[in-house]
Design a protein around this motif. Structure first.
Motif, mmCIF file in Angstrom:
data_model
loop_
_atom_site.group_PDB
_atom_site.id
_atom_site.type_symbol
_atom_site.label_atom_id
_atom_site.label_comp_id
_atom_site.label_asym_id
_atom_site.label_seq_id
_atom_site.Cartn_x
_atom_site.Cartn_y
_atom_site.Cartn_z
ATOM 1 N N GLY A 22 6.006 -0.904 7.344
ATOM 2 C CA GLY A 22 5.093 -1.392 8.371
ATOM 3 C C GLY A 22 3.669 -0.953 8.113
ATOM 4 N N TRP A 23 3.274 -1.045 6.840
ATOM 5 C CA TRP A 23 1.973 -0.548 6.389
ATOM 6 C C TRP A 23 1.807 0.921 6.767
ATOM 7 C CZ3 TRP A 23 -0.196 -3.634 2.890
ATOM 8 C CH2 TRP A 23 -1.425 -3.248 2.344
ATOM 9 N N PHE A 24 2.874 1.695 6.432
ATOM 10 C CA PHE A 24 2.903 3.162 6.535
ATOM 11 C C PHE A 24 2.929 3.660 7.981
ATOM 12 C CE2 PHE A 24 0.300 1.732 2.904
ATOM 13 C CZ PHE A 24 1.240 1.944 1.910
ATOM 14 N N ARG A 25 3.482 2.847 8.892
ATOM 15 C CA ARG A 25 3.570 3.239 10.294
ATOM 16 C C ARG A 25 4.944 3.756 10.681
ATOM 17 N NH1 ARG A 25 3.573 -0.912 13.507
ATOM 18 N NH2 ARG A 25 3.846 -2.441 11.838
ATOM 19 N N PHE A 26 5.990 3.448 9.885
ATOM 20 C CA PHE A 26 7.349 3.750 10.289
ATOM 21 C C PHE A 26 7.714 5.212 9.997
ATOM 22 C CE2 PHE A 26 8.654 -0.957 9.472
ATOM 23 C CZ PHE A 26 7.937 -1.331 10.594
ATOM 24 N N PRO A 27 8.693 5.759 10.707
ATOM 25 C CA PRO A 27 9.101 7.154 10.504
ATOM 26 C C PRO A 27 9.650 7.437 9.105
ATOM 27 C CG PRO A 27 9.937 6.322 12.597
ATOM 28 C CD PRO A 27 9.386 5.141 11.860
ATOM 29 N N SER A 28 9.993 6.407 8.364
ATOM 30 C CA SER A 28 10.526 6.596 7.009
ATOM 31 C C SER A 28 9.467 7.095 6.031
ATOM 32 C CB SER A 28 11.112 5.281 6.480
ATOM 33 O OG SER A 28 10.128 4.248 6.479
ATOM 34 N N VAL A 29 8.195 7.002 6.415
ATOM 35 C CA VAL A 29 7.097 7.438 5.540
ATOM 36 C C VAL A 29 7.095 8.955 5.416
ATOM 37 C CG1 VAL A 29 4.583 7.543 5.295
ATOM 38 C CG2 VAL A 29 5.676 5.432 6.046
ATOM 39 N N THR A 30 6.953 9.432 4.186
ATOM 40 C CA THR A 30 6.884 10.863 3.915
ATOM 41 C C THR A 30 5.661 11.155 3.054
ATOM 42 O OG1 THR A 30 8.156 10.728 1.848
ATOM 43 C CG2 THR A 30 9.415 10.969 3.904
#
Length: 328
Positions: free
Chosen positions: A168-176
């Motif tokens: 989501g263009w780095f909005r989702f919780p999966s981003v680390t």
């Protein structure tokens, strides 16, 4: 579960020719992963074809300017497909492979899966999966590293799009933090984020805007605003002058409502039945809900397909979603 890259590289070394395949209704992660992996393999001297069951959506053609992606049935027949190894990317489910599933079942060659989704069917393939990865595109970067292939701009562009859209263009919780480190490497290789963003989000058609307006106008809130749901009928596409893929990411707009914690959209398919997309920012595990209806994905985002009329599908699906949102 993480990928055993030593085993992966050893297996890759046994083959000369590959066919890369991904899921029907291909998105940026599917297409970007295929295109990135194709360049990685060609760099080490392999012969590669990309063959999908569905055409690339018009809005995503910018990912494949050379038109390297072939489509089964468009001058490509099952008997034309021959290789040492079929690599299935960004899915582990027969239902997601469409007509290419029959090709894979009939093929006598070895099969490999490179994927980040939870759950899998018995594909008679060697599985290389990392459920913690935010996108299969990230796994392709890791594959390039394991194979000793430097990232180039042409390789990095579709991989950036794969990772950016699946987060989501780095909005989702999966981003680390590792997500940003990989993205930094792609930018160092020459990728220009603003160009990709423009290609993805700043070339809407009037039809797409009208369809989104229709989707938003039908949004209903339940459970004190925690659950949002909406729908698209197949006649809406013609009425708005839109395409089926114009529904992509529309569900995320409903989560912009203050207090919204989960959402589901019902999208009627041209041949009947409804494609479901689930999103969660709460106790609801989207993957678990999707699996109830033969689908799957991740905790925060998942999908499924259900036959029936809108009323029938909603009556089957919404009770399960409500229970999940309430933690029951």
């Amino acid at each position: 579960m993480s990928v055993n890259w030593k085993a992966f590289t050893q297996q890759i070394s046994h083959y000369q020719s590959f066919v890369l395949v991904s899921h029907i209704r291909p998105d940026c992660d599917a297409l970007g992963s295929e295109l990135g992996m194709a360049e990685v393999l060609r760099t080490i001297g392999k012969t590669v074809r990309i063959i999908n069951a569905h055409r690339t959506p018009a809005a995503l053609n910018f990912l494949d300017p050379a038109e390297a992606i072939e489509v089964l049935g468009d001058h490509v027949e099952p008997e034309d497909i021959s290789c040492d190894c079929i690599m299935i990317m960004d899915t582990s489910a027969w239902a997601q492979l469409g007509d290419m599933g029959d090709v894979i079942r009939a093929a006598s060659c070895d099969k490999i899966v490179l994927d980040h989704h939870i759950g899998e069917d018995a594909l008679n393939a060697t599985m290389y999966k990392d459920y913690q990865a935010e996108a299969t595109g990230h796994l392709v970067v890791q594959a390039a590293d394991a194979l000793g292939v430097p990232i180039t701009r042409s390789m990095g562009m579709p991989l950036f799009a794969a990772i950016a859209t699946d987060t989501g263009w780095f909005r989702f919780p999966s981003v680390t933090a590792e997500t940003y480190r990989v993205i930094g490497r792609l930018i160092d290789a020459g990728v220009v984020p603003s160009e990709i963003y423009g290609d993805l989000y700043e070339r809407d058609t009037i039809g797409r805007l009208k369809l989104r307006g229709t989707i938003l106008s039908r949004t209903e809130a339940e459970l004190d605003g925690k659950l949002m749901h909406t729908y698209v009928k197949k006649e809406d596409f013609a009425a708005c002058g839109a395409m089926p893929n114009d529904t992509e990411d529309a569900i995320n707009l409903t989560l912009a409502v203050q207090g919204a914690q989960a959402a589901v959209i019902f999208v009627e398919q041209l041949k009947g039945g409804f494609k479901l997309s689930f999103r969660s920012r709460c106790e609801m595990d989207s993957n678990e809900v999707a699996q109830l209806f033969g689908g799957g994905g991740h905790r925060a985002a998942a999908g499924a397909f259900v036959e029936g009329t809108l009323e029938e599908v909603q009556n089957r699906v919404l009770p399960a979603v409500r229970k999940a949102v309430q933690g029951e």
